[in-house]
Scaffold this active site. Structure first.
Site, PDB file in Angstrom:
ATOM      1  CB  CYS A 152      -0.935   0.006   1.202  1.00  0.00           C
ATOM      2  SG  CYS A 152      -1.744  -1.569   1.548  1.00  0.00           S
ATOM      3  CB  ALA A 191       0.475   4.978  -4.106  1.00  0.00           C
ATOM      4  CE  LYS A 249       3.377   5.892   6.509  1.00  0.00           C
ATOM      5  NZ  LYS A 249       2.394   6.715   5.759  1.00  0.00           N
ATOM      6  CG  ASP A 273      -5.667  -6.754  -3.564  1.00  0.00           C
ATOM      7  OD1 ASP A 273      -5.189  -6.607  -2.427  1.00  0.00           O
ATOM      8  OD2 ASP A 273      -6.881  -6.828  -3.791  1.00  0.00           O
ATOM      9  CB  CYS A 311      -3.069   8.001   9.002  1.00  0.00           C
ATOM     10  SG  CYS A 311      -4.204   7.675   7.638  1.00  0.00           S
TER      11      CYS A 311
END
Length: 464
Positions: free
Chosen positions: A277, A279, A283, A328, A397
């Site tokens: 994950c 994009a 990071k 995915d 987040c």
């Protein structure tokens, strides 16, 4: 302003600058946020590109302001409109919301300008009858604004907090159960404040001495973060953007909280790292920077458009170690074992409400239940791809325990081969909760709300 004053007349007003196009754009953007699966930050980038710099700042301020304070604005308008406020057309609502926001929060804008252009927008988009309604409601607000303070005093505590800080009542209720009223009040207040923006230095190509010298010469106020010195707060960001440090790849605009997962992961040169994950790549770029751009980073995301942004960012930063692949996270495109894995999972995002101001109106409590299952599946997939002795960071987040530490405990029940590592000496203790978890809060740490945990596979037999 007297009731007799002709608010609709703007002739011979030396302090009146027409902004009808900008105010129309505000109504259109807010209405798209309400009626489409669209987010305000993305819409603002696309919709205001042709406006002047002054109008861009004005539209951004009002759109974000309305979304921050929407519950309070709607409460005011409910008191003022004699009919069923919920049944008003969405563009009429947003015309009223944006007008009341300007009257309430933007002291430098004269009331007659707000009312005149609100009426003109209603007339152009609908008809004279709607224009008369908008005029009547806004005039009524100017007459009765002071009485609302007394009405607030009569509210029950939960309604009062929801009104005062313009947060969904169900979310405030959840947070009070976790942290209590005083803490939640400070959190909600911080969520409604404009965030202090920060950039991350790209140590691969940036010359820190030249960078800070240029900031001083251009009288740009800044502060290096005391705990994370790769991050720098920039106060007058409009002036900073005029310099070319972003385009040259010396810095990335990045919240300090997003650097913590890379700090915990602590990648070293030559390692193989999986960033699930990944994009838009903030990071990923920091991991590559900390590795000295020496190693292999597989950056995955299931959205091709977002991966294109990541690839462009890596090119701007002149980083070669990341390889981006559309995939995915539940179906990894390669079969290999990684030394370290970052699972920066999709989440409800309740830690970033300062920046994603519309998120609190789009999310529901059901989203928490659905997200935690998606996150657990990502952890399961990552576990199978980590070598024995390897480290895995799980981060979000959001501030919801079901998506954070409770998900970690669920994962550990299924995977006893993993050990949850203590964080002492890995990160300053003020960010650590219950020895094992990072929690950051905007009102405590001047950064977005976030969560992180560090796990090791086969840690009992092979520790790092």
């Amino acid at each position: 302003m007297s009731n007799q004053e002709d608010i609709l007349s703007v002739e011979n007003r030396p302090d009146y600058t027409p902004q009808i196009d900008a105010r129309t754009k505000i109504v259109e953007i807010l209405s798209k946020v309400d009626t489409r699966h669209a987010y305000s930050d993305i819409l603002l980038e696309k919709e205001i590109i042709d406006l002047s710099d002054v109008d861009k700042r004005f539209v951004t301020e009002v759109v974000n302001g309305v979304l921050r304070w929407r519950l309070r604005l709607d409460w005011y308008l409910n008191q003022l409109y004699l009919g069923e406020y919920d049944n008003l057309l969405i563009e009429v609502k947003n015309n009223l919301r944006s007008s009341v926001y300007q009257l309430l929060f933007l002291d430098k804008i004269p009331a007659y300008a707000v009312l005149y252009e609100a009426v003109e927008i209603a007339k152009a988009k609908f008809n004279q009858k709607t224009a008369n309604l908008v005029n009547a409601i806004l005039r009524n607000y100017l007459r009765q604004a002071k009485k609302f303070d007394f009405l607030e005093m009569e509210m029950e505590i939960l309604d009062k907090l929801a009104f005062r800080y313009s947060h969904p009542k169900w979310l405030i209720q959840r947070w009070i159960e976790h942290w209590g009223i005083d803490e939640v009040s400070m959190l909600c207040q911080a969520n409604n404040e404009r965030p202090r923006l920060s950039v991350r230095l790209n140590r691969q190509i940036a010359d820190p001495t030249s960078f800070f010298k240029s900031l001083d010469e251009n009288q740009i106020s800044y502060e290096v973060h005391p705990d994370f010195p790769d991050f720098v707060w920039i106060d007058n960001f409009q002036d900073f953007r005029k310099l070319d440090f972003i385009s040259r790849g010396w810095v990335s605009v990045q919240d300090i909280s997003t650097g913590i997962p890379a700090v915990l992961l602590n990648p070293i040169p030559g390692e193989k790292v999986l960033d699930m994950c990944a994009a838009p790549g903030g990071k990923t770029g920091y991991i590559a920077d900390k590795m000295g751009d020496d190693g292999f980073i597989l950056a995955l995301d299931r959205h091709p458009s977002r991966l294109k942004t990541l690839a462009n960012n890596m090119k701007r930063l002149q980083l070669r170690s990341p390889r981006s692949v559309t995939a995915d996270g539940n179906r990894l495109p390669v079969r290999c074992e990684f030394d370290k894995i970052l699972v920066d999972a999709p989440c409800t995002g309740f830690g970033v409400l300062r920046k994603k101001v519309d998120l609190k109106w789009k999310r529901t409590e059901q989203d928490i239940s659905e997200m935690k299952e998606v996150q657990l599946k990502l952890l399961e997939q990552a576990a199978a791809s980590l070598r024995v002795g390897g480290l895995m960071v799980y981060s979000t987040c959001t501030l919801e325990p079901e998506e954070n530490e409770k998900n970690i405990y669920r994962f550990l029940e299924k995977h006893p081969e993993f050990e949850l590592l203590r964080l002492k000496n890995r990160i300053p203790e003020k960010y650590i909760t219950h020895k094992y978890f990072v929690y950051t809060f905007p009102h405590k740490h001047q950064m977005d709300g976030s969560f992180a945990a560090l796990l090791q596979k086969g840690a009992a037999s092979k520790k790092e």
